[in-house]
Enzyme design. Structure first.
Site, PDB file in Angstrom:
ATOM      1  N   CYS A  68       0.747  -1.229  -0.048  1.00  0.00           N
ATOM      2  CA  CYS A  68      -0.161  -0.071  -0.062  1.00  0.00           C
ATOM      3  C   CYS A  68       0.899   1.033  -0.062  1.00  0.00           C
ATOM      4  CB  CYS A  68      -0.938  -0.142   1.143  1.00  0.00           C
ATOM      5  SG  CYS A  68      -2.017   1.181   1.388  1.00  0.00           S
ATOM      6  N   CYS A  72       0.427   4.758   7.025  1.00  0.00           N
ATOM      7  CA  CYS A  72      -0.144   4.347   8.326  1.00  0.00           C
ATOM      8  C   CYS A  72       0.711   3.654   9.361  1.00  0.00           C
ATOM      9  CB  CYS A  72      -1.506   3.575   8.140  1.00  0.00           C
ATOM     10  SG  CYS A  72      -2.739   4.313   6.803  1.00  0.00           S
ATOM     11  N   CYS A  75       0.288  -0.098  10.372  1.00  0.00           N
ATOM     12  CA  CYS A  75      -0.201  -1.035   9.407  1.00  0.00           C
ATOM     13  C   CYS A  75       0.866  -1.918   8.722  1.00  0.00           C
ATOM     14  CB  CYS A  75      -0.865  -0.356   8.359  1.00  0.00           C
ATOM     15  SG  CYS A  75      -1.775  -1.570   7.081  1.00  0.00           S
ATOM     16  N   CYS A 112     -16.716  -8.350   5.252  1.00  0.00           N
ATOM     17  CA  CYS A 112     -16.376  -7.243   5.190  1.00  0.00           C
ATOM     18  C   CYS A 112     -15.064  -7.572   4.310  1.00  0.00           C
ATOM     19  CB  CYS A 112     -15.711  -6.705   6.629  1.00  0.00           C
ATOM     20  SG  CYS A 112     -17.074  -6.096   7.730  1.00  0.00           S
ATOM     21  N   CYS A 143     -19.939  -5.406   3.637  1.00  0.00           N
ATOM     22  CA  CYS A 143     -19.094  -4.124   3.942  1.00  0.00           C
ATOM     23  C   CYS A 143     -17.849  -4.120   3.240  1.00  0.00           C
ATOM     24  CB  CYS A 143     -18.625  -4.185   5.419  1.00  0.00           C
ATOM     25  SG  CYS A 143     -17.709  -2.834   6.139  1.00  0.00           S
ATOM     26  N   CYS A 203     -19.430   2.880   8.526  1.00  0.00           N
ATOM     27  CA  CYS A 203     -18.550   1.974   9.766  1.00  0.00           C
ATOM     28  C   CYS A 203     -17.437   2.851   9.942  1.00  0.00           C
ATOM     29  CB  CYS A 203     -18.227   0.613   9.163  1.00  0.00           C
ATOM     30  SG  CYS A 203     -17.170  -0.148  10.448  1.00  0.00           S
ATOM     31  N   ARG A 275     -17.936  -2.066  17.758  1.00  0.00           N
ATOM     32  CA  ARG A 275     -17.377  -3.219  17.491  1.00  0.00           C
ATOM     33  C   ARG A 275     -16.116  -3.258  18.312  1.00  0.00           C
ATOM     34  NH1 ARG A 275     -16.595  -3.767  11.998  1.00  0.00           N
ATOM     35  NH2 ARG A 275     -18.916  -4.534  11.727  1.00  0.00           N
TER      36      ARG A 275
HETATM   37  N1  SAM Z   1      -6.888   0.677   3.009  1.00  0.00           N
HETATM   38  C1  SAM Z   1      -8.103   0.841   3.783  1.00  0.00           C
HETATM   39  C2  SAM Z   1      -7.894   1.933   4.813  1.00  0.00           C
HETATM   40  O1  SAM Z   1      -7.086   2.265   5.334  1.00  0.00           O
HETATM   41  O2  SAM Z   1      -8.956   2.591   4.998  1.00  0.00           O
HETATM   42  C3  SAM Z   1      -8.644  -0.396   4.447  1.00  0.00           C
HETATM   43  C4  SAM Z   1      -7.784  -1.205   5.153  1.00  0.00           C
HETATM   44  S1  SAM Z   1      -7.071  -0.761   6.917  1.00  0.00           S
HETATM   45  C5  SAM Z   1      -6.226  -2.233   7.342  1.00  0.00           C
HETATM   46  C6  SAM Z   1      -8.608  -0.674   8.018  1.00  0.00           C
HETATM   47  C7  SAM Z   1      -8.530  -0.214   9.350  1.00  0.00           C
HETATM   48  O3  SAM Z   1      -7.826  -1.236  10.052  1.00  0.00           O
HETATM   49  C8  SAM Z   1      -7.336   0.888   9.572  1.00  0.00           C
HETATM   50  O4  SAM Z   1      -7.948   2.230   9.493  1.00  0.00           O
HETATM   51  C9  SAM Z   1      -7.176   0.824  11.006  1.00  0.00           C
HETATM   52  O5  SAM Z   1      -7.948   1.488  11.897  1.00  0.00           O
HETATM   53  C10 SAM Z   1      -7.300  -0.762  11.309  1.00  0.00           C
HETATM   54  N2  SAM Z   1      -5.833  -1.368  11.485  1.00  0.00           N
HETATM   55  C11 SAM Z   1      -4.880  -1.480  10.507  1.00  0.00           C
HETATM   56  N3  SAM Z   1      -3.634  -2.092  11.226  1.00  0.00           N
HETATM   57  C12 SAM Z   1      -4.027  -2.135  12.281  1.00  0.00           C
HETATM   58  C13 SAM Z   1      -3.373  -2.796  13.585  1.00  0.00           C
HETATM   59  N4  SAM Z   1      -2.026  -3.318  13.291  1.00  0.00           N
HETATM   60  N5  SAM Z   1      -3.841  -2.709  14.810  1.00  0.00           N
HETATM   61  C14 SAM Z   1      -5.311  -2.345  14.988  1.00  0.00           C
HETATM   62  N6  SAM Z   1      -6.087  -1.841  13.877  1.00  0.00           N
HETATM   63  C15 SAM Z   1      -5.265  -1.738  12.655  1.00  0.00           C
HETATM   64 FE1  SF4 Z   2      -2.865   1.207   3.320  1.00  0.00          FE
HETATM   65 FE2  SF4 Z   2      -2.767   0.025   5.695  1.00  0.00          FE
HETATM   66 FE3  SF4 Z   2      -3.042   2.545   5.456  1.00  0.00          FE
HETATM   67 FE4  SF4 Z   2      -5.192   1.102   4.731  1.00  0.00          FE
HETATM   68  S1  SF4 Z   2      -4.528   1.246   6.928  1.00  0.00           S
HETATM   69  S2  SF4 Z   2      -4.424   2.849   3.903  1.00  0.00           S
HETATM   70  S3  SF4 Z   2      -4.024  -0.628   3.894  1.00  0.00           S
HETATM   71  S4  SF4 Z   2      -1.293   1.504   5.010  1.00  0.00           S
END
Ligand code: SAM
Ligand code: SF4
Ligand code: DTB
Length: 339
Positions: A68, A72, A75, A112, A143, A203, A275
């Protein structure tokens, strides 16, 4: 001191601040109530709107994993960090529908689908639409979480029959740039507005344990509660520390602070599904029980979240038995329009 029994009328206790708007000051006072008062109040609000023993069950699938472009800090899927995750292409529709059928057989009512994208590309929209249609045809709620959406993309997904769109604000506006620099808090709110405008249920929630202050957690919930309409679903994730990611070494969240945050979410957004999301593998059964008492009424089921582990069916069915919880039936899942 705030007198929980006298400070709000019974009806405002159930429906939130009189005008549906919360101030940080109000929310802080609630958050800081003695624990027993806070939980009593959250449970009272919860009972006024939901069966207190029914838990909505969702199942996640990563339809496009890793690589990606966003940074973030939490992630596993960001290309900015050496997390060791293997990236893969967008899955085939047939495989997604087959996985959804398995999830349905396992008791999930909502499926989802998540993609590691900043936003969907035009060329992928047809496949995405086919996934929504295929999963819906199984009789499940759908979702998706695909990153930022334009108004046109939102409408396309709405027309395909998408029920929910997950798009987390993750933290407070103040703390956001400490976690993510490749997009802004305002970008997140814009997508949420596009999704809402298209008529898809929202959500939106966040993550605890990224180094934010308690006030950032409170502020995040106030932002969500004060949206023109509160999200129908509010995922509260506990950070799963990912080796190699920017937030790999954050200390764990205090479980009492976590439960307080769930209670505040329930009180601020009485009609939303709250949730208990990522991080349950690190929570004791007792901590989860407190979260359910504080008003959490939805979980992800199954061995996996997107890329990380989840407790799995054996553990969750034992937990449900211990606590006398039951899965929420699909007909009961549809919330009334949120305030
Ligand atoms: N890429 C899309 C986005 O960021 O909107 C969707 C996937 S993203 C993995 C969905 C959500 O998962 C993130 O916004 C975050 O809140 C949660 N998330 C991701 N990695 C995480 C982690 N290591 N621990 C807890 N929550 C996590
Ligand atoms: Fe990409 Fe992970 Fe950020 Fe979603 S949370 S935008 S998958 S880096
Ligand atoms: C949400 O708030 N939590 C889910 C869902 N929305 C998409 C994702 C949790 C991801 C946990 C880390 C992983 O599996 O990679």
């Amino acid at each position: 001191m705030l007198d929980v029994h006298a400070s709000r009328t019974a009806s405002s206790l159930q429906t939130g601040a009189a005008a549906g708007r919360w101030t940080i000051g109000d929310a802080r006072k609630i958050y800081n109530l003695p624990f027993n008062d806070l939980l009593f109040r959250a449970q009272s609000v919860h009972r006024a709107h939901f069966d207190p023993n029914a838990i909505q069950m969702s199942r996640l699938l990563s339809i496009k994993t890793g690589g990606c472009a966003e940074d973030c800090g939490y992630c596993s899927q960001s290309a900015h960090y050496p997390t060791g995750l293997k990236a893969s292409k967008l899955m085939e529709v047939e495989r997604v529908v087959a996985e959804a059928q398995k999830a349905k057989d396992g008791g999930a009512t909502r499926y989802c689908m998540g993609a590691a994208w900043r936003s969907p590309k035009e060329r992928d929209m047809e496949t995405i639409v086919a996934m929504v249609e295929g999963v819906k045809a199984l009789g499940m709620e759908t979702c998706m979480t695909l990153g930022m959406l334009t108004p046109t993309q939102s409408e396309r997904l709405a027309n395909a029959g998408l029920d929910y769109y997950n798009h987390n604000i993750d933290t407070s506006e103040r703390f956001y740039s400490e976690v993510i620099t490749t997009r802004t808090f305002a970008d997140r709110l814009e997508t949420l507005a596009n999704v809402r405008e298209a008529g898809i249920k929202v959500c939106a929630g966040g993550i605890l344990g990224m180094g934010e202050a308690i006030d950032d957690r409170i502020s995040m919930l106030v932002t969500l509660a004060n949206l023109p309409a509160a999200p129908e679903s509010v995922p509260i994730n506990m950070l799963i520390p990912i080796p190699g990611s920017k937030l790999a070494d954050q200390p764990p969240v205090d479980p009492i602070d976590f439960v307080r945050t769930i209670a505040l979410a329930r009180i601020l957004m009485p009609q939303s599904h709250v949730r208990l999301s990522a991080g349950r593998t690190e929570m004791s059964d007792e901590m989860q029980a407190f979260c359910f008492f504080a008003g959490a009424n939805s979980i992800f089921v199954g061995e996996m979240l997107l890329t990380a582990d989840n407790p799995g069916e054996d553990h969750d069915s034992a937990l449900f038995r211990r606590l006398g919880l039951k899965p929420m039936a699909l007909q009961a899942v549809q919330p009334e329009p949120a305030e």
